[in-house]
Design a protein around this motif. Structure first.
Motif, short mmCIF file in Angstrom:
data_model
loop_
_atom_site.label_atom_id
_atom_site.label_comp_id
_atom_site.label_asym_id
_atom_site.label_seq_id
_atom_site.Cartn_x
_atom_site.Cartn_y
_atom_site.Cartn_z
N LEU A 146 41.92 35.03 52.38
CA LEU A 146 43.21 34.96 52.38
C LEU A 146 43.86 34.94 51.10
N ALA A 147 45.23 35.47 51.02
CA ALA A 147 45.81 35.45 49.83
C ALA A 147 47.18 34.77 50.06
N THR A 148 47.79 34.00 49.00
CA THR A 148 49.18 33.46 49.16
C THR A 148 49.90 33.65 47.69
N PHE A 149 51.27 33.57 48.10
CA PHE A 149 52.20 33.87 46.98
C PHE A 149 52.83 32.40 46.78
N GLU A 150 52.64 31.72 45.77
CA GLU A 150 53.28 30.39 45.86
C GLU A 150 54.04 30.11 44.81
N ASP A 151 54.99 29.31 44.70
CA ASP A 151 55.86 28.89 43.64
C ASP A 151 55.38 27.45 43.22
N PRO A 152 54.86 26.92 42.16
CA PRO A 152 54.32 25.71 41.74
C PRO A 152 55.52 24.19 42.18
N LEU A 178 39.44 23.79 54.22
CA LEU A 178 38.95 24.98 54.78
C LEU A 178 37.66 25.03 53.94
N GLU A 179 36.59 25.69 54.83
CA GLU A 179 35.16 25.95 54.35
C GLU A 179 34.75 27.35 54.44
N ASN A 180 33.97 27.89 53.66
CA ASN A 180 33.38 29.08 53.77
C ASN A 180 34.67 30.11 53.44
N VAL A 181 35.48 30.10 52.71
CA VAL A 181 36.48 30.78 52.22
C VAL A 181 36.68 31.05 50.90
N THR A 182 37.39 32.31 50.60
CA THR A 182 37.91 32.69 49.32
C THR A 182 39.45 32.82 49.48
N VAL A 183 40.15 31.92 48.42
CA VAL A 183 41.41 31.95 48.56
C VAL A 183 42.02 32.41 47.13
N TYR A 184 42.89 33.74 47.28
CA TYR A 184 43.48 34.03 46.09
C TYR A 184 45.18 33.75 46.06
N THR A 185 45.51 32.71 45.07
CA THR A 185 46.70 32.27 44.74
C THR A 185 47.46 33.17 43.67
N ASN A 242 53.53 40.15 39.24
CA ASN A 242 53.56 39.52 40.63
C ASN A 242 54.84 39.23 41.25
N LEU A 243 55.76 39.06 40.40
CA LEU A 243 57.18 38.93 40.75
C LEU A 243 57.54 40.35 41.23
N GLU A 244 57.39 41.43 40.29
CA GLU A 244 57.96 42.65 40.55
C GLU A 244 57.12 43.24 41.69
N PHE A 245 55.81 43.05 42.07
CA PHE A 245 54.98 43.38 43.00
C PHE A 245 55.59 42.54 44.46
N GLY A 246 55.94 41.38 44.35
CA GLY A 246 56.40 40.53 45.51
C GLY A 246 57.75 41.14 45.98
N ASN A 294 59.03 42.60 49.47
CA ASN A 294 60.22 41.91 50.18
C ASN A 294 59.67 40.44 50.59
N ILE A 295 58.85 39.91 49.61
CA ILE A 295 58.31 38.44 49.44
C ILE A 295 59.52 37.69 49.05
N THR A 296 60.47 36.97 49.97
CA THR A 296 61.47 36.31 49.47
C THR A 296 61.16 34.64 49.59
N GLY A 297 60.21 34.12 50.14
CA GLY A 297 60.06 32.75 50.04
C GLY A 297 58.38 32.35 49.71
N THR A 298 58.34 31.12 49.72
CA THR A 298 57.09 30.80 49.37
C THR A 298 56.74 29.68 50.06
N PRO A 299 55.44 29.08 50.56
CA PRO A 299 54.39 30.07 50.75
C PRO A 299 54.46 31.22 51.39
N THR A 300 53.96 32.37 51.10
CA THR A 300 53.65 33.58 51.89
C THR A 300 52.24 33.79 51.90
N ILE A 301 51.57 33.85 53.27
CA ILE A 301 50.08 33.96 53.47
C ILE A 301 49.92 35.58 53.74
N ILE A 302 48.98 35.90 53.39
CA ILE A 302 48.32 37.35 53.61
C ILE A 302 47.10 37.24 54.01
N PHE A 303 46.71 37.56 55.53
CA PHE A 303 45.32 37.64 56.03
C PHE A 303 44.64 38.91 55.74
#
Length: 243
Positions: free
Chosen positions: A124-130, A145-152, A203-207, A211-220
């Motif tokens: 899964l991937a997430t878009f996050e503001d610290p 979570l186990e057995n997972v790859t997370v892209y932040t 990342n900001l331009e891509f988001g 139309n990613i307007t809030g955080t977190p946004t999760i992408i499966f």
């Protein structure tokens, strides 16, 4: 944008136009509202047509005599929802999830902080503001979570301090450790912030394009995007559906 600016449900009367054709409905909506319509589809209820434009859903009749629209439709708590009472399905939410889906293979994963746990088969991937409180809640759940790859993807949209922290995290020798130290344990990032941080800008331009307007946004893995910090059991359920 015009659609996002409206904060209450509106019934907007439009001059009559004899349109039973989806292409004609699209043309009529674009000319009257000045937006780019991406799709027109029969909603299956009340003879309405679903209009998808500018990341939002709204509805019109076949003659385009009126439209039914709500404010802030890009978020999960819509001001306007079409609900099937027989099945209790939120049709608007289901359609938005499909229409806003992102191909996982299109994500620029080289611009994300990668963390692998166990065999890492589930992704899964997430878009996050610290500085996002909900991101901190999500991060603590994802530690379980186990057995997972997370892209932040660092996505600092809340403040200048968010941008500074993102730069410090990206410039660190161990990005994953510094990210977790801050987002989970509250240890403020230190060190320099003047390395090549082009990835954050991109990342900001891509988001914004997505139309990613809030955080977190999760992408499966299947491309579905979910705004907000979903509970651990929901994460597990969605990840278990991955083949």
């Amino acid at each position: 944008m015009l659609l996002k600016a409206w904060s209450t449900v509106l019934f907007l009367l439009i001059s009559t136009a004899c349109s039973a054709n989806e292409a004609e409905i699209q043309k009529a909506i674009e000319s009257r509202l000045g937006v780019k319509v991406e799709s027109v589809t029969k909603a299956g209820y009340f003879g309405l047509y679903e209009i998808y434009a500018d990341g939002n859903l709204f509805y019109t009749d076949e003659k385009v005599t009126a439209i039914l629209i709500g404010g802030d439709l890009i978020r999960s708590q819509h001001a306007l929802n079409l609900v099937d009472l027989k099945t209790n399905r939120n049709i608007t939410e289901e359609r938005l999830r499909k229409l806003t889906a992102i191909k996982f293979s299109d994500l620029p994963l080289d611009r994300a902080i990668k963390q692998v746990r166990g065999d890492g088969k589930r992704v899964l991937a997430t878009f996050e503001d610290p500085n996002c409180g909900y991101c901190k809640r999500l991060a603590k759940d994802m530690q379980k979570l186990e057995n997972v790859t997370v892209y932040t993807f660092l996505y600092p949209i809340l403040s200048e301090d968010s941008l500074k922290k993102s730069r410090q995290i990206w410039c660190s020798a161990d990005r994953a450790k510094v990210w977790n130290d801050w987002i989970i344990d509250g240890k403020t990032p230190g060190g320099r912030d003047n390395c090549d941080t082009t990835a954050i800008k991109r990342n900001l331009e891509f988001g914004r394009r997505l139309n990613i307007t809030g955080t977190p946004t999760i992408i499966f893995a299947d491309g579905e995007r979910v705004p907000g910090a979903v509970p651990l059991n929901v994460l597990e359920q969605r990840l278990s559906q991955q083949k």
